[in-house]
Write a protein that holds these residues in place. Structure first.
Motif, short mmCIF file in Angstrom:
data_model
loop_
_atom_site.label_atom_id
_atom_site.label_comp_id
_atom_site.label_asym_id
_atom_site.label_seq_id
_atom_site.Cartn_x
_atom_site.Cartn_y
_atom_site.Cartn_z
N CYS A 61 -42.54 58.25 0.59
CA CYS A 61 -43.31 59.40 1.03
C CYS A 61 -42.41 60.34 1.83
CB CYS A 61 -44.55 58.99 1.83
SG CYS A 61 -44.24 57.89 3.21
N VAL A 62 -42.98 61.46 2.21
CA VAL A 62 -42.26 62.46 3.01
C VAL A 62 -43.11 62.74 4.23
CG1 VAL A 62 -41.37 64.82 3.06
CG2 VAL A 62 -41.20 63.47 0.96
N GLY A 63 -42.48 62.77 5.41
CA GLY A 63 -43.18 63.09 6.65
C GLY A 63 -42.60 64.35 7.24
N VAL A 64 -43.35 64.97 8.14
CA VAL A 64 -42.90 66.18 8.81
C VAL A 64 -42.80 65.90 10.30
CG1 VAL A 64 -43.35 68.62 9.22
CG2 VAL A 64 -44.02 67.58 7.04
N ALA A 65 -41.61 66.09 10.86
CA ALA A 65 -41.38 65.91 12.29
C ALA A 65 -42.01 67.07 13.06
CB ALA A 65 -39.87 65.83 12.57
N ASP A 110 -35.83 56.22 1.89
CA ASP A 110 -35.63 55.82 0.50
C ASP A 110 -35.86 54.33 0.30
OD1 ASP A 110 -33.28 54.45 1.17
OD2 ASP A 110 -31.95 55.73 0.02
N ARG A 111 -35.81 53.90 -0.94
CA ARG A 111 -36.14 52.51 -1.29
C ARG A 111 -35.14 51.51 -0.72
NH1 ARG A 111 -34.92 53.05 -7.63
NH2 ARG A 111 -32.65 52.99 -7.52
N PRO A 113 -39.12 49.75 2.20
CA PRO A 113 -40.08 50.51 2.99
C PRO A 113 -41.22 50.99 2.09
CG PRO A 113 -37.85 51.36 3.26
CD PRO A 113 -37.83 50.41 2.13
N LEU A 114 -42.45 50.71 2.50
CA LEU A 114 -43.62 51.07 1.68
C LEU A 114 -44.61 51.90 2.47
CD1 LEU A 114 -44.06 47.69 -0.19
CD2 LEU A 114 -43.20 49.84 -1.11
N GLY A 115 -44.12 52.95 3.07
CA GLY A 115 -44.96 53.87 3.82
C GLY A 115 -44.47 54.03 5.24
N PHE A 116 -44.71 55.22 5.79
CA PHE A 116 -44.34 55.48 7.17
C PHE A 116 -45.16 56.63 7.72
CE2 PHE A 116 -41.39 58.26 4.87
CZ PHE A 116 -41.45 59.44 5.59
N HIS A 117 -45.17 56.74 9.04
CA HIS A 117 -45.82 57.85 9.73
C HIS A 117 -44.90 58.32 10.85
CE1 HIS A 117 -49.76 57.88 7.83
NE2 HIS A 117 -49.74 56.57 7.86
N VAL A 118 -44.90 59.63 11.07
CA VAL A 118 -44.12 60.22 12.15
C VAL A 118 -45.06 60.44 13.32
CG1 VAL A 118 -42.67 62.17 12.83
CG2 VAL A 118 -42.72 61.42 10.44
N TYR A 167 -42.84 55.21 12.41
CA TYR A 167 -43.44 53.88 12.21
C TYR A 167 -43.32 53.55 10.73
CZ TYR A 167 -45.17 54.16 16.93
OH TYR A 167 -45.24 54.23 18.29
N VAL A 168 -42.72 52.41 10.43
CA VAL A 168 -42.36 52.04 9.06
C VAL A 168 -43.03 50.73 8.67
CG1 VAL A 168 -40.46 51.48 7.50
CG2 VAL A 168 -40.11 53.17 9.31
N CYS A 169 -43.63 50.71 7.49
CA CYS A 169 -44.15 49.48 6.92
C CYS A 169 -43.07 48.94 5.97
CB CYS A 169 -45.43 49.76 6.16
SG CYS A 169 -46.11 48.29 5.40
N CYS A 170 -42.49 47.80 6.32
CA CYS A 170 -41.42 47.20 5.53
C CYS A 170 -41.98 45.96 4.82
CB CYS A 170 -40.25 46.82 6.43
SG CYS A 170 -38.94 45.95 5.55
N SER A 171 -41.76 45.88 3.52
CA SER A 171 -42.32 44.77 2.73
C SER A 171 -41.88 43.41 3.25
CB SER A 171 -41.94 44.93 1.27
OG SER A 171 -40.53 44.85 1.12
N LEU A 172 -40.67 43.29 3.76
CA LEU A 172 -40.16 41.99 4.21
C LEU A 172 -40.40 41.72 5.69
CD1 LEU A 172 -36.71 41.84 2.40
CD2 LEU A 172 -38.86 40.78 1.72
N LYS A 173 -40.23 42.75 6.52
CA LYS A 173 -40.25 42.53 7.97
C LYS A 173 -41.59 42.79 8.62
CE LYS A 173 -36.55 45.15 8.59
NZ LYS A 173 -35.97 45.45 7.31
N GLY A 174 -42.41 43.67 8.07
CA GLY A 174 -43.68 44.02 8.68
C GLY A 174 -43.65 45.43 9.23
N LEU A 175 -44.24 45.62 10.42
CA LEU A 175 -44.33 46.95 11.03
C LEU A 175 -43.19 47.16 12.01
CD1 LEU A 175 -45.93 49.59 11.39
CD2 LEU A 175 -47.24 48.41 13.18
N LEU A 176 -42.41 48.23 11.78
CA LEU A 176 -41.26 48.57 12.62
C LEU A 176 -41.49 49.94 13.21
CD1 LEU A 176 -38.50 48.03 9.90
CD2 LEU A 176 -39.33 46.30 11.48
#
Length: 161
Positions: A64-68, A77-78, A111-116, A122-131
């Motif tokens: 996805c793309v976020g705006v700061a 990226d993947r 990475p499977l989604g994020f929010h600014v 805030y990043v949702c990582c398939s392996l690690k969880g929420l970062l």
């Protein structure tokens, strides 16, 4: 009486399903049309054909793309690299973006989604969880990778919605 499997297994019942539920399947008497009727907001259009593709060679598989807050575009990226693009005014008032050479890395993991949120990503990582990643310093913090008591790791974290 039963949902049948595709040929060559058509004579084998895959799963018993009552007739009322079978009628709700796509193409059934009480189900949605097949193929689906694409009308209203689902109607085919060509609005995105004139869109400008950005950074197709540099940013690979952005989820996805976020705006700061300052208007910069943020792309993840993947491979787990965070890219920042700054808006630049061009002749004639057209808006373009310049890709920064500075990058942050949140990988490994997809990475499977994020929010600014301010200076945090805030990043949702398939392996690690929420970062969360501080966009200024690049500091990364694992907010959650498990749930329950005793903790059980997330099997596959996917998106933040």
């Amino acid at each position: 009486c039963c949902l049948r499997m595709a040929d060559p297994f058509g004579d084998v019942a895959g799963l018993p399903i009552d007739e009322a539920r079978a009628a709700l399947f796509t193409g059934g008497p009480n189900g949605s049309a097949f193929p689906a009727a694409l009308v209203g907001v689902f109607e085919s259009n060509r609005r995105l054909r004139g869109a400008t593709l950005l950074f197709t060679e540099e940013v690979v598989g952005s989820e996805c793309v976020g705006v700061a807050p300052n208007g910069d575009l943020l792309m993840l990226d993947r491979n787990g690299f965070v890219f920042r693009a700054t808006p630049q005014q061009r002749k004639g008032g057209a808006l373009a973006y310049e890709l920064s050479k500075e990058r942050h890395y949140v990988g490994p993991g997809r990475p499977l989604g994020f929010h600014v949120a301010g200076e945090w990503l805030y990043v949702c990582c398939s392996l690690k969880g929420l970062l969360r990643l501080h966009l200024g310093s690049g500091a990364i913090e694992l907010l959650s990778g498990a749930t329950g008591s005793p903790p059980s790791p997330f099997a596959y974290a996917n998106d933040l919605d």
